[in-house]
Design a protein around this motif. Structure first.
Motif, PDB file in Angstrom:
ATOM      1  N   PHE A 140      -0.155   1.131 -13.357  1.00  0.00           N
ATOM      2  CA  PHE A 140      -1.021   0.515 -12.354  1.00  0.00           C
ATOM      3  C   PHE A 140      -2.465   0.930 -12.579  1.00  0.00           C
ATOM      4  CE2 PHE A 140      -2.974   0.508  -8.050  1.00  0.00           C
ATOM      5  CZ  PHE A 140      -2.823  -0.835  -7.747  1.00  0.00           C
ATOM      6  N   TRP A 141      -2.650   2.218 -12.918  1.00  0.00           N
ATOM      7  CA  TRP A 141      -3.950   2.716 -13.344  1.00  0.00           C
ATOM      8  C   TRP A 141      -3.889   3.087 -14.825  1.00  0.00           C
ATOM      9  CZ3 TRP A 141      -2.547   5.751  -8.629  1.00  0.00           C
ATOM     10  CH2 TRP A 141      -3.128   5.209  -7.479  1.00  0.00           C
ATOM     11  N   ASN A 142      -5.008   2.979 -15.485  1.00  0.00           N
ATOM     12  CA  ASN A 142      -5.107   3.397 -16.886  1.00  0.00           C
ATOM     13  C   ASN A 142      -5.356   4.898 -16.900  1.00  0.00           C
ATOM     14  OD1 ASN A 142      -5.435   3.585 -19.641  1.00  0.00           O
ATOM     15  ND2 ASN A 142      -7.497   2.689 -19.657  1.00  0.00           N
ATOM     16  N   SER A 143      -4.255   5.649 -16.804  1.00  0.00           N
ATOM     17  CA  SER A 143      -4.355   7.095 -16.613  1.00  0.00           C
ATOM     18  C   SER A 143      -3.119   7.764 -17.186  1.00  0.00           C
ATOM     19  CB  SER A 143      -4.460   7.415 -15.113  1.00  0.00           C
ATOM     20  OG  SER A 143      -4.185   8.764 -14.844  1.00  0.00           O
ATOM     21  N   GLU A 144      -3.314   8.919 -17.786  1.00  0.00           N
ATOM     22  CA  GLU A 144      -2.168   9.693 -18.267  1.00  0.00           C
ATOM     23  C   GLU A 144      -1.234  10.050 -17.121  1.00  0.00           C
ATOM     24  OE1 GLU A 144      -3.377  13.144 -20.418  1.00  0.00           O
ATOM     25  OE2 GLU A 144      -4.432  12.012 -21.995  1.00  0.00           O
ATOM     26  N   GLY A 145      -1.782  10.202 -15.948  1.00  0.00           N
ATOM     27  CA  GLY A 145      -0.967  10.541 -14.791  1.00  0.00           C
ATOM     28  C   GLY A 145      -0.177   9.386 -14.234  1.00  0.00           C
ATOM     29  N   ASN A 146      -0.351   8.191 -14.796  1.00  0.00           N
ATOM     30  CA  ASN A 146       0.351   7.009 -14.319  1.00  0.00           C
ATOM     31  C   ASN A 146       1.101   6.314 -15.459  1.00  0.00           C
ATOM     32  OD1 ASN A 146      -0.631   3.884 -12.683  1.00  0.00           O
ATOM     33  ND2 ASN A 146       1.263   5.043 -12.465  1.00  0.00           N
ATOM     34  N   GLU A 147       1.454   7.076 -16.480  1.00  0.00           N
ATOM     35  CA  GLU A 147       2.264   6.510 -17.547  1.00  0.00           C
ATOM     36  C   GLU A 147       3.694   6.253 -17.080  1.00  0.00           C
ATOM     37  OE1 GLU A 147       1.822   9.233 -20.773  1.00  0.00           O
ATOM     38  OE2 GLU A 147      -0.156   8.436 -21.351  1.00  0.00           O
ATOM     39  N   GLU A 148       4.086   6.937 -16.008  1.00  0.00           N
ATOM     40  CA  GLU A 148       5.382   6.722 -15.385  1.00  0.00           C
ATOM     41  C   GLU A 148       5.182   6.326 -13.929  1.00  0.00           C
ATOM     42  OE1 GLU A 148       7.746  10.207 -15.872  1.00  0.00           O
ATOM     43  OE2 GLU A 148       7.800  10.071 -18.056  1.00  0.00           O
ATOM     44  N   GLU A 149       6.208   5.769 -13.328  1.00  0.00           N
ATOM     45  CA  GLU A 149       6.186   5.417 -11.914  1.00  0.00           C
ATOM     46  C   GLU A 149       5.931   6.661 -11.072  1.00  0.00           C
ATOM     47  OE1 GLU A 149       9.048   2.709  -9.035  1.00  0.00           O
ATOM     48  OE2 GLU A 149       9.967   4.016 -10.535  1.00  0.00           O
ATOM     49  N   ASP A 177       0.833  -1.198   0.000  1.00  0.00           N
ATOM     50  CA  ASP A 177       0.000   0.000   0.000  1.00  0.00           C
ATOM     51  C   ASP A 177       0.871   1.251   0.000  1.00  0.00           C
ATOM     52  OD1 ASP A 177      -2.290   1.504  -0.035  1.00  0.00           O
ATOM     53  OD2 ASP A 177      -2.944   0.991   1.982  1.00  0.00           O
ATOM     54  N   ARG A 178       0.257   2.355  -0.391  1.00  0.00           N
ATOM     55  CA  ARG A 178       0.940   3.631  -0.480  1.00  0.00           C
ATOM     56  C   ARG A 178       0.022   4.733   0.033  1.00  0.00           C
ATOM     57  NH1 ARG A 178       4.061   0.095  -1.202  1.00  0.00           N
ATOM     58  NH2 ARG A 178       5.240  -0.388  -3.101  1.00  0.00           N
ATOM     59  N   MET A 179       0.637   5.829   0.505  1.00  0.00           N
ATOM     60  CA  MET A 179      -0.085   7.049   0.849  1.00  0.00           C
ATOM     61  C   MET A 179       0.251   8.084  -0.215  1.00  0.00           C
ATOM     62  SD  MET A 179      -2.047   8.766   3.047  1.00  0.00           S
ATOM     63  CE  MET A 179      -1.999   7.872   4.614  1.00  0.00           C
ATOM     64  N   MET A 180      -0.786   8.722  -0.790  1.00  0.00           N
ATOM     65  CA  MET A 180      -0.512   9.692  -1.854  1.00  0.00           C
ATOM     66  C   MET A 180      -1.635  10.720  -1.959  1.00  0.00           C
ATOM     67  SD  MET A 180      -1.432   7.764  -5.400  1.00  0.00           S
ATOM     68  CE  MET A 180      -1.628   9.367  -6.185  1.00  0.00           C
ATOM     69  N   PRO A 239      10.317   5.628   1.574  1.00  0.00           N
ATOM     70  CA  PRO A 239       9.722   5.981   0.278  1.00  0.00           C
ATOM     71  C   PRO A 239       9.308   4.727  -0.463  1.00  0.00           C
ATOM     72  CG  PRO A 239      12.107   6.182   0.184  1.00  0.00           C
ATOM     73  CD  PRO A 239      11.761   5.890   1.616  1.00  0.00           C
ATOM     74  N   ALA A 240       8.350   4.871  -1.347  1.00  0.00           N
ATOM     75  CA  ALA A 240       7.871   3.761  -2.162  1.00  0.00           C
ATOM     76  C   ALA A 240       7.399   4.346  -3.488  1.00  0.00           C
ATOM     77  CB  ALA A 240       6.746   3.010  -1.443  1.00  0.00           C
ATOM     78  N   SER A 241       6.713   3.552  -4.272  1.00  0.00           N
ATOM     79  CA  SER A 241       6.214   4.069  -5.551  1.00  0.00           C
ATOM     80  C   SER A 241       5.032   3.229  -6.010  1.00  0.00           C
ATOM     81  CB  SER A 241       7.312   4.052  -6.612  1.00  0.00           C
ATOM     82  OG  SER A 241       7.719   2.723  -6.897  1.00  0.00           O
ATOM     83  N   ILE A 242       4.322   3.787  -6.978  1.00  0.00           N
ATOM     84  CA  ILE A 242       3.234   3.076  -7.667  1.00  0.00           C
ATOM     85  C   ILE A 242       3.731   2.841  -9.090  1.00  0.00           C
ATOM     86  CG2 ILE A 242       0.838   3.229  -8.461  1.00  0.00           C
ATOM     87  CD1 ILE A 242       0.489   5.264  -6.055  1.00  0.00           C
ATOM     88  N   ARG A 243       3.726   1.607  -9.511  1.00  0.00           N
ATOM     89  CA  ARG A 243       4.348   1.269 -10.794  1.00  0.00           C
ATOM     90  C   ARG A 243       3.636   1.963 -11.952  1.00  0.00           C
ATOM     91  NH1 ARG A 243       1.362  -1.792 -14.069  1.00  0.00           N
ATOM     92  NH2 ARG A 243      -0.178  -3.262 -13.210  1.00  0.00           N
ATOM     93  N   ALA A 244       4.380   2.225 -13.010  1.00  0.00           N
ATOM     94  CA  ALA A 244       3.792   2.782 -14.232  1.00  0.00           C
ATOM     95  C   ALA A 244       2.725   1.826 -14.757  1.00  0.00           C
ATOM     96  CB  ALA A 244       4.880   2.989 -15.285  1.00  0.00           C
TER      97      ALA A 244
END
Length: 331
Positions: free
Chosen positions: A241-250, A110-113, A234-239
């Motif tokens: 993960f969501w079908n979103s322009e905002g998630n094209e990168e990690e 899980d992540r906080m964002m 720190p952590a990240s959400i992989r590129a």
């Protein structure tokens, strides 16, 4: 006691235990229910377990175990819990709780964002400080009991978005207790942004993919401050993960992972041992309840791996440690 095999541990005497779960409809209660059945199948004939809900944000579970009102609780995130031993941070008002121990870590990636409505044109914390929008940000309340609210507000403060700063822009934090309540405030139009955890849930996916909220990458310097001050990682959400322009990168974010099964150090060793045996040896019975969901989108990340379960962020109870060593899961 249900019929058990000769190789299974059991307890002849009957026991009454109290577990602290969640608000009633989330994963802690499900886990407590699974563990209750497995334990009582192997304990005396009049054994029973009460599963109590919490009303606040998580602190009361640890408090009730430490005071002896309950024998077991589940808490998240794992990174927050070592401070309970020393009475630092969120736990300062209660003072040190040095007798808390763990039976297992249960994996939950899980992540906080933070995410913001696209109408503001904000794609970074730098944009946020430059534009100074009058945002209504939904989150959990930082009331001294809520683990989510405490971490959320430390994340925002590390980025310079304190309550005072946000209000100076004409904005505000909109507080609720549970994650889905904050998400619902955005869906209903009562908030323009959300800072929350539970990123694997359909609620978050709907916000990002349908409502087009923009995930805001955490800044490296802010994450470094949180790591140095609190030990949070720190952590990240992989590129993708969501079908979103905002998630094209990690997307860099703050880690909010893993459930801990928490007890007190004076829980009888045979009880701790049997509970740990159930957690590990009967893990397939809880995994199957999540297997209709992809592992990275499951609120309990399966498969549960015993070697990782044996390494919680709190010290192990001696009975749990004995189980892990006897079964080769801990050196």
């Amino acid at each position: 006691m249900a019929t058990t095999t000769a190789s299974e541990p059991s307890i002849e005497r009957s026991l009454t235990l109290n577990f602290i779960g969640d608000w009633g409809q989330a994963n802690f209660h499900r886990i407590c229910s699974w563990l209750t059945q497995e334990f009582c199948d192997r304990a005396g004939p009049r054994s029973r377990v009460g599963i109590w809900n919490m009303r606040g944000g998580g602190l009361e579970g640890l408090e009730n175990v430490y005071s002896g009102e309950a024998q077991l609780c589940i808490a998240t995130p794992a990174m927050l819990l070592p401070s309970a031993l020393t009475g630092e941070g969120l736990f300062a008002p209660l003072g040190p709780m040095p007798s808390l121990r763990a039976l297992a870590a249960l994996p939950q990636r899980d992540r906080m964002m933070l995410a913001i409505h696209p109408k503001f044109g904000i794609h970074s914390y730098a944009d946020l400080h430059r534009v100074k929008p009058a945002l209504r940000i939904a989150t959990s309340i930082d009331d001294g009991t809520n683990f989510i609210g405490y971490v959320a507000m430390r994340l925002m403060e590390a980025h310079g978005i304190t309550k005072e700063v946000l209000e100076s822009w004409g904005g505000s934090y909109i507080y609720t207790t549970r994650p889905e309540q904050a998400i619902e405030n955005v869906r209903e139009g009562n908030a323009d942004a959300v800072v929350q955890e539970a990123i694997m849930t359909p609620w978050w996916r709907h916000l990002i993919e349908e409502h087009k909220l923009v995930p805001i990458p955490a800044q490296e310097d802010a994450l470094a401050r949180l790591s140095s001050r609190h030990g949070w990682q720190p952590a990240s959400i992989r590129a993708g993960f969501w079908n979103s322009e905002g998630n094209e990168e990690e997307i860099p974010a703050l880690d909010f992972s893993d459930f801990l099964v928490v007890v007190r150090d004076d829980l009888p060793d045979d009880v701790a041992y049997l509970l740990t045996w159930c957690l590990v040896e009967r893990r397939s019975a809880i995994e199957v309840q999540y297997k209709h969901i992809e592992p990275e989108r499951s609120p309990l990340t399966y498969p549960l791996e015993p070697a990782k379960m044996a390494k919680p962020s709190l010290p192990l109870h001696p009975g749990a440690e004995r189980y892990y060593k006897e079964h080769g899961h801990l050196a």
